[in-house]
Write a protein that holds these residues in place. Structure first.
Motif, PDB file in Angstrom:
ATOM      1  N   UNK A 140      36.482  -0.148  65.428  1.00  0.00           N
ATOM      2  CA  UNK A 140      36.252  -1.330  64.838  1.00  0.00           C
ATOM      3  C   UNK A 140      37.316  -2.429  65.334  1.00  0.00           C
ATOM      4  N   UNK A 141      38.398  -2.038  65.668  1.00  0.00           N
ATOM      5  CA  UNK A 141      39.505  -2.936  66.251  1.00  0.00           C
ATOM      6  C   UNK A 141      39.081  -3.509  67.480  1.00  0.00           C
ATOM      7  N   UNK A 142      38.433  -2.601  68.163  1.00  0.00           N
ATOM      8  CA  UNK A 142      38.012  -2.889  69.709  1.00  0.00           C
ATOM      9  C   UNK A 142      36.725  -3.988  69.271  1.00  0.00           C
ATOM     10  N   UNK A 143      36.019  -3.905  68.355  1.00  0.00           N
ATOM     11  CA  UNK A 143      34.970  -4.625  68.215  1.00  0.00           C
ATOM     12  C   UNK A 143      35.626  -6.190  67.625  1.00  0.00           C
ATOM     13  N   UNK A 144      36.443  -5.925  66.599  1.00  0.00           N
ATOM     14  CA  UNK A 144      37.317  -7.184  66.304  1.00  0.00           C
ATOM     15  C   UNK A 144      37.624  -7.880  67.181  1.00  0.00           C
ATOM     16  N   UNK A 146      26.444   2.044  62.868  1.00  0.00           N
ATOM     17  CA  UNK A 146      26.229   0.419  62.391  1.00  0.00           C
ATOM     18  C   UNK A 146      27.049  -0.035  61.423  1.00  0.00           C
ATOM     19  N   UNK A 147      27.712   0.716  60.769  1.00  0.00           N
ATOM     20  CA  UNK A 147      28.726   0.079  59.498  1.00  0.00           C
ATOM     21  C   UNK A 147      29.587  -0.508  60.267  1.00  0.00           C
ATOM     22  N   UNK A 148      30.418   0.376  61.290  1.00  0.00           N
ATOM     23  CA  UNK A 148      31.718  -0.114  61.934  1.00  0.00           C
ATOM     24  C   UNK A 148      31.078  -1.435  62.887  1.00  0.00           C
ATOM     25  N   UNK A 149      29.898  -1.285  63.279  1.00  0.00           N
ATOM     26  CA  UNK A 149      29.524  -2.480  64.109  1.00  0.00           C
ATOM     27  C   UNK A 149      29.524  -3.529  63.324  1.00  0.00           C
ATOM     28  N   UNK A 150      28.926  -3.503  62.162  1.00  0.00           N
ATOM     29  CA  UNK A 150      28.874  -4.740  61.268  1.00  0.00           C
ATOM     30  C   UNK A 150      30.128  -5.050  60.792  1.00  0.00           C
ATOM     31  N   UNK A 151      31.020  -4.375  60.257  1.00  0.00           N
ATOM     32  CA  UNK A 151      32.398  -4.745  59.959  1.00  0.00           C
ATOM     33  C   UNK A 151      33.225  -5.449  60.833  1.00  0.00           C
ATOM     34  N   UNK A 207      39.123 -15.983  53.147  1.00  0.00           N
ATOM     35  CA  UNK A 207      38.992 -14.490  53.514  1.00  0.00           C
ATOM     36  C   UNK A 207      38.017 -13.627  52.501  1.00  0.00           C
ATOM     37  N   UNK A 208      38.273 -13.893  51.293  1.00  0.00           N
ATOM     38  CA  UNK A 208      37.267 -12.938  50.273  1.00  0.00           C
ATOM     39  C   UNK A 208      36.028 -13.716  50.259  1.00  0.00           C
ATOM     40  N   UNK A 209      35.826 -14.960  50.554  1.00  0.00           N
ATOM     41  CA  UNK A 209      34.781 -15.463  50.294  1.00  0.00           C
ATOM     42  C   UNK A 209      33.822 -15.420  51.351  1.00  0.00           C
ATOM     43  N   UNK A 210      34.440 -15.490  52.585  1.00  0.00           N
ATOM     44  CA  UNK A 210      33.782 -15.164  53.870  1.00  0.00           C
ATOM     45  C   UNK A 210      33.255 -13.712  53.969  1.00  0.00           C
ATOM     46  N   UNK A 211      34.049 -12.866  53.728  1.00  0.00           N
ATOM     47  CA  UNK A 211      33.752 -11.323  53.897  1.00  0.00           C
ATOM     48  C   UNK A 211      32.556 -11.173  52.843  1.00  0.00           C
ATOM     49  N   UNK A 212      32.579 -11.630  51.794  1.00  0.00           N
ATOM     50  CA  UNK A 212      31.621 -11.540  50.750  1.00  0.00           C
ATOM     51  C   UNK A 212      30.262 -12.138  51.284  1.00  0.00           C
ATOM     52  N   UNK A 219      29.367  -5.636  48.095  1.00  0.00           N
ATOM     53  CA  UNK A 219      28.343  -6.381  49.140  1.00  0.00           C
ATOM     54  C   UNK A 219      28.313  -5.470  50.311  1.00  0.00           C
ATOM     55  N   UNK A 220      29.482  -5.070  50.965  1.00  0.00           N
ATOM     56  CA  UNK A 220      29.644  -4.592  52.057  1.00  0.00           C
ATOM     57  C   UNK A 220      28.747  -3.434  52.358  1.00  0.00           C
ATOM     58  N   UNK A 221      28.843  -2.531  51.156  1.00  0.00           N
ATOM     59  CA  UNK A 221      28.104  -1.272  50.948  1.00  0.00           C
ATOM     60  C   UNK A 221      26.438  -1.557  51.021  1.00  0.00           C
ATOM     61  N   UNK A 222      26.141  -2.551  50.230  1.00  0.00           N
ATOM     62  CA  UNK A 222      24.672  -2.896  50.313  1.00  0.00           C
ATOM     63  C   UNK A 222      24.243  -3.485  51.726  1.00  0.00           C
ATOM     64  N   UNK A 223      25.074  -4.496  52.121  1.00  0.00           N
ATOM     65  CA  UNK A 223      24.753  -5.063  53.548  1.00  0.00           C
ATOM     66  C   UNK A 223      24.666  -4.006  54.533  1.00  0.00           C
ATOM     67  N   UNK A 224      25.636  -2.712  54.555  1.00  0.00           N
ATOM     68  CA  UNK A 224      25.711  -1.858  55.444  1.00  0.00           C
ATOM     69  C   UNK A 224      24.147  -0.962  55.477  1.00  0.00           C
ATOM     70  N   UNK A 225      23.843  -0.949  54.084  1.00  0.00           N
ATOM     71  CA  UNK A 225      22.660  -0.148  54.155  1.00  0.00           C
ATOM     72  C   UNK A 225      21.278  -0.838  54.670  1.00  0.00           C
TER      73      UNK A 225
END
Length: 437
Positions: free
Chosen positions: A4-8, A223-228, A313-318, A407-413
């Motif tokens: 995840x750090x590499x992708x970030x 896919x979840x690591x890629x998205x996050x 940060x919170x609103x953006x992540x959401x 929301x991250x869990x739902x979006x990851x699915x």
């Protein structure tokens, strides 16, 4: 986490190194200053040449009392109206009826070119004052006009907060106007960042999905690591930009502004804020006092930007989790328009609710709008300048970040299925079925 750090790092470096990021980061504060100065500049440069008006006053009352200024010059003439209207070398003709004192609407303006609202308001305001003076004379009271002037009063009120005063500390003056303007700027800033950077995440996912880059990447990361990684990378860009602005604003406010302002002005600001001097004694209005005090309060500015970063940060992540899910489910920007409507509507609703904050920052509508995660980032930032209780801000942040996890869990699915789907735009029912899988 290393993946995840590499992708970030990749997402962050790709955007921060762009010229557009550097230019907007530097120019945005200058643009905001320019927007604040724009009304003054517009008034300064919008003024045209002085206009000449011929005045035909059949009452012989108004014309002698009309005063010209830099916008208009009055010239009283005895010519007939039709003859005066033929003079094309002047701006126009002002005709005043014989019974103007009793019939204030008996006024006509004939112009040789287009008129302006400010000019017409200036003329009517002068005529109104003349009529008022003439009507006062009918009461036959000595010095009545002077008496009426003495009756007029201009009240200047300084507001202090009882619920924030502490023993041993001086009370601090506040201004609802400054709080309103600051809340408006902060709310609009959150709104723009959620829309712009959220759409950036969605566009990036669509482009990589269309080029089949994602098909290769998921062989090395989930896919979840890629998205996050993608979401956090773009979030780091937004936080970096806000942090740079915060340093610039705090630096200008604490170091540059006090040096530019005269010492007596800053001393007056401190004295009024501490309740040791009245506004009349300081010869300054409450808004100016409050604005200067806020701009030079280093701790207050830093705390304001801390709240801004946390809610950003919170609103953006959401919201970016939802944008990423939509981007993974479609093949083009056109297909994403329909699916992103449920995402953009709450953001727009948040901006509308933020406007209600300015009428009453403690109303139930404003409170719940700043607590519900779908609207809390924008609405709460609009409320914070009004010095609301800290527990409400903390509660809003806790609920927001708890909702980010859900929301991250739902979006990851949705994301893990959507990135492999091509050629068909899914319906909302199909998206729901992906979540249940």
């Amino acid at each position: 986490m290393n993946k995840i750090g590499i992708i970030i790092a990749r997402e962050f470096n790709e955007r921060v190194k762009k010229k557009s990021f550097i230019i907007t980061t530097i120019l945005m504060p200058l643009l905001m200053i320019g927007m604040m100065a724009a009304p003054t500049l517009m008034m300064l440069f919008a003024k045209g040449e002085q206009k000449t008006l011929l005045v035909i006053d059949e009452s012989s009352v108004v014309a002698p009392q009309l005063e010209g200024n830099e916008d208009v010059e009055f010239k009283t003439v005895d010519a007939a109206l039709e003859e005066a209207r033929k003079d094309m070398d002047v701006f126009g003709v002002l005709w005043i009826g014989e019974n103007i004192v009793d019939s204030p609407s008996d006024v006509k303006l004939y112009t040789n070119s287009s008129s302006s609202m400010s000019l017409e308001e200036s003329i009517t305001a002068q005529i109104e004052k003349v009529i008022e003076r003439e009507r006062l004379k009918r009461y036959d009271i000595d010095n009545l006009e002077d008496i009426m002037k003495d009756l007029k009063a201009s009240v200047t009120m300084t507001t202090y907060r009882n619920d924030q005063s502490e023993e041993g500390k001086d009370e601090q003056a506040t201004s609802s106007v400054v709080s309103y303007l600051l809340g408006l700027v902060l709310g609009m800033m959150l709104y723009m960042f959620l829309i712009i950077y959220g759409s950036m995440v969605m566009t990036s996912v669509i482009e990589e999905k269309g080029s089949r880059v994602l098909d290769v990447l998921v062989s090395s990361v989930s896919p979840f690591q890629l998205m996050m990684g993608k979401i956090l990378g773009v979030a780091a860009v937004a936080v970096t930009q806000i942090a740079i602005w915060g340093v610039l604003v705090c630096g200008i406010g604490s170091a540059v502004l006090p040096a530019l302002m005269p010492d007596d002005v800053m001393q007056s600001v401190e004295a009024v804020q501490a309740g040791q001097m009245t506004l009349e004694e300081a010869d300054m209005d409450a808004e100016t006092i409050s604005a200067l005090s806020l701009a030079t309060d280093m701790s207050g500015l830093v705390m304001m930007f801390v709240w801004l970063l946390l809610f950003l940060l919170g609103g953006f992540l959401f919201y970016s989790a939802m944008f990423a899910a939509v981007g993974s489910a479609v093949d083009s920007i056109q297909d994403a328009n329909q699916l992103q409507t449920p995402i953009t509507v709450p953001i727009i609703l948040a901006l509308i609710l933020a406007m209600s904050v300015f009428n009453d920052p403690n109303s139930p509508l404003a409170f719940w709008g700043s607590i519900i995660p779908f609207t809390s980032p924008v609405v709460m930032m609009a409320r914070i300048p009004f010095d609301i209780p800290t527990w409400q801000i903390v509660l809003s942040l806790v609920l927001l970040y708890a909702s980010v996890a859900g929301m991250a869990w739902v979006a990851g699915k949705i994301y893990r299925v959507g990135i492999f789907m091509h050629g068909k735009k899914p319906s909302f029912k199909e998206l729901l079925s992906w979540v249940k899988q």
